[in-house]
Enzyme design. Structure first.
Site, PDB file in Angstrom:
ATOM      1  N   ASP A   1      -3.706   7.827  -6.941  1.00  0.00           N
ATOM      2  CA  ASP A   1      -3.745   6.802  -7.993  1.00  0.00           C
ATOM      3  C   ASP A   1      -3.538   7.314  -9.424  1.00  0.00           C
ATOM      4  O   ASP A   1      -4.294   6.937 -10.333  1.00  0.00           O
ATOM      5  CB  ASP A   1      -5.070   6.015  -7.910  1.00  0.00           C
ATOM      6  CG  ASP A   1      -5.262   5.286  -6.591  1.00  0.00           C
ATOM      7  OD1 ASP A   1      -4.372   5.362  -5.720  1.00  0.00           O
ATOM      8  OD2 ASP A   1      -6.319   4.636  -6.416  1.00  0.00           O
TER       9      ASP A   1
ATOM     10  N   LYS B   1      -2.010   0.707  -1.505  1.00  0.00           N
ATOM     11  CA  LYS B   1      -3.283   0.268  -0.901  1.00  0.00           C
ATOM     12  C   LYS B   1      -3.941  -0.769  -1.787  1.00  0.00           C
ATOM     13  O   LYS B   1      -3.660  -0.843  -2.982  1.00  0.00           O
ATOM     14  CB  LYS B   1      -4.201   1.475  -0.696  1.00  0.00           C
ATOM     15  CG  LYS B   1      -4.563   2.169  -1.990  1.00  0.00           C
ATOM     16  CD  LYS B   1      -5.432   3.393  -1.737  1.00  0.00           C
ATOM     17  CE  LYS B   1      -5.809   4.074  -3.034  1.00  0.00           C
ATOM     18  NZ  LYS B   1      -6.587   3.242  -3.972  1.00  0.00           N
TER      19      LYS B   1
ATOM     20  N   CYS C   1     -11.732   6.624  -5.553  1.00  0.00           N
ATOM     21  CA  CYS C   1     -10.648   6.743  -4.578  1.00  0.00           C
ATOM     22  C   CYS C   1     -10.455   8.166  -4.053  1.00  0.00           C
ATOM     23  O   CYS C   1     -10.137   8.345  -2.875  1.00  0.00           O
ATOM     24  CB  CYS C   1      -9.365   6.156  -5.151  1.00  0.00           C
ATOM     25  SG  CYS C   1      -9.504   4.347  -5.305  1.00  0.00           S
TER      26      CYS C   1
HETATM   27  C1  VGL Z   1     -10.081   3.030  -8.172  1.00  0.00           C
HETATM   28  C2  VGL Z   1     -11.677   1.511  -8.750  1.00  0.00           C
HETATM   29  C3  VGL Z   1     -10.857   0.472  -8.381  1.00  0.00           C
HETATM   30  C4  VGL Z   1      -9.672   4.469  -8.079  1.00  0.00           C
HETATM   31  C5  VGL Z   1      -9.240   2.011  -7.778  1.00  0.00           C
HETATM   32  O1  VGL Z   1      -8.447   4.758  -8.011  1.00  0.00           O
HETATM   33  O2  VGL Z   1     -10.573   5.349  -8.061  1.00  0.00           O
HETATM   34  N1  VGL Z   1     -11.294   2.780  -8.641  1.00  0.00           N
HETATM   35  N2  VGL Z   1      -9.638   0.739  -7.903  1.00  0.00           N
END
Ligand code: VGL
Ligand code: ZN
Length: 214
Positions: free
Chosen positions: A17, A115, A160
């Site tokens: 991410d 995702k 994540c």
């Molecule tokens: C994430 C919160 C919501 C992350 C993704 O990538 O850690 N955290 N969505």
């Protein structure tokens, strides 16, 4: 700490991410989130198998506080699958915030795994959604490629990255978190708690920046 020897045939780099919304100026900015980009680009050439994950939510996703009238950001609600933290609206499909950081070497990736695209289920982990039963297919993909160990980096350490590392163990992989190439959200002690959970599950937390040839 000595550098880690990489086994090109059986090691994969999972880049979690590294998207604009998790970098300074983004909707769910992780402090220092953009600092990982150069480090991750430098890690990539050591690996024959690089996977990027991309948080990819439809508008109105149930992990957004705005989807729950009366609820505030960073509170939590009970969903059919358990407690869910409510986030600012982030990584909406097709938005600039959902794009990878512009300096990330996206070309190095063999797989880009999206995702969190089901409106009613969040997915912190790259392997399995937050209901703990809907699989993303990554475990099978890695296994069919002969991968036995994953090195994780990216954002955010305590969400994540941690969920992906814990699931990597659950799915039978060795897991190493490259801590210097991760940054955390750290909500109410979540960073420390996630590190304890990862260590208890056999995840190696590695602090040396770049894995070497051995
Ligand atoms: C994430 C919160 C919501 C992350 C993704 O990538 O850690 N955290 N969505
Ligand atoms: Zn998300």
């Amino acid at each position: 700490m000595s550098p880690l020897p990489i086994e090109p045939a059986t090691d994969a780099l999972l880049v979690i991410d590294v998207q604009n919304d998790f970098c300074p100026g983004g909707a769910l900015a992780v402090p220092g989130g953009d600092e990982v980009v150069t480090l991750i680009n430098a890690l990539m050439p050591s690996f024959a198998c690089v996977v990027l994950t991309q948080d990819w939510h439809p508008p109105g996703h149930q992990s957004f506080a705005i989807s729950h009238p009366g609820q505030v950001v960073f509170s939590s609600v009970s969903m059919s699958y358990g407690e869910q933290t409510l986030w600012p609206e982030h990584c909406v499909q097709g938005s600039l915030g959902a794009q990878f950081h512009s300096a990330l070497n996206v070309d190095a990736a063999q797989l880009v795994l999206r995702k969190g695209f089901r409106a009613g289920i969040d997915s912190y982990s790259a392997f399995c959604e937050n209901d703990r039963s809907t699989l993303t297919g990554l475990g099978g993909w890695l296994r069919e490629r002969g991968i036995r160990r994953v090195f994780l980096c990216g954002l955010a350490t305590d969400y994540c990255v941690a969920y992906s590392a814990l699931d990597a163990r659950r799915f039978g992989f060795e897991a190493v978190v490259m801590a210097a190439a991760c940054r955390a959200i750290d909500l109410a002690g979540s960073l420390e708690a996630s590190i304890a959970r990862m260590q208890a599950a056999g995840v190696v937390i590695h602090h040396t920046l770049v894995p070497g040839p051995g």
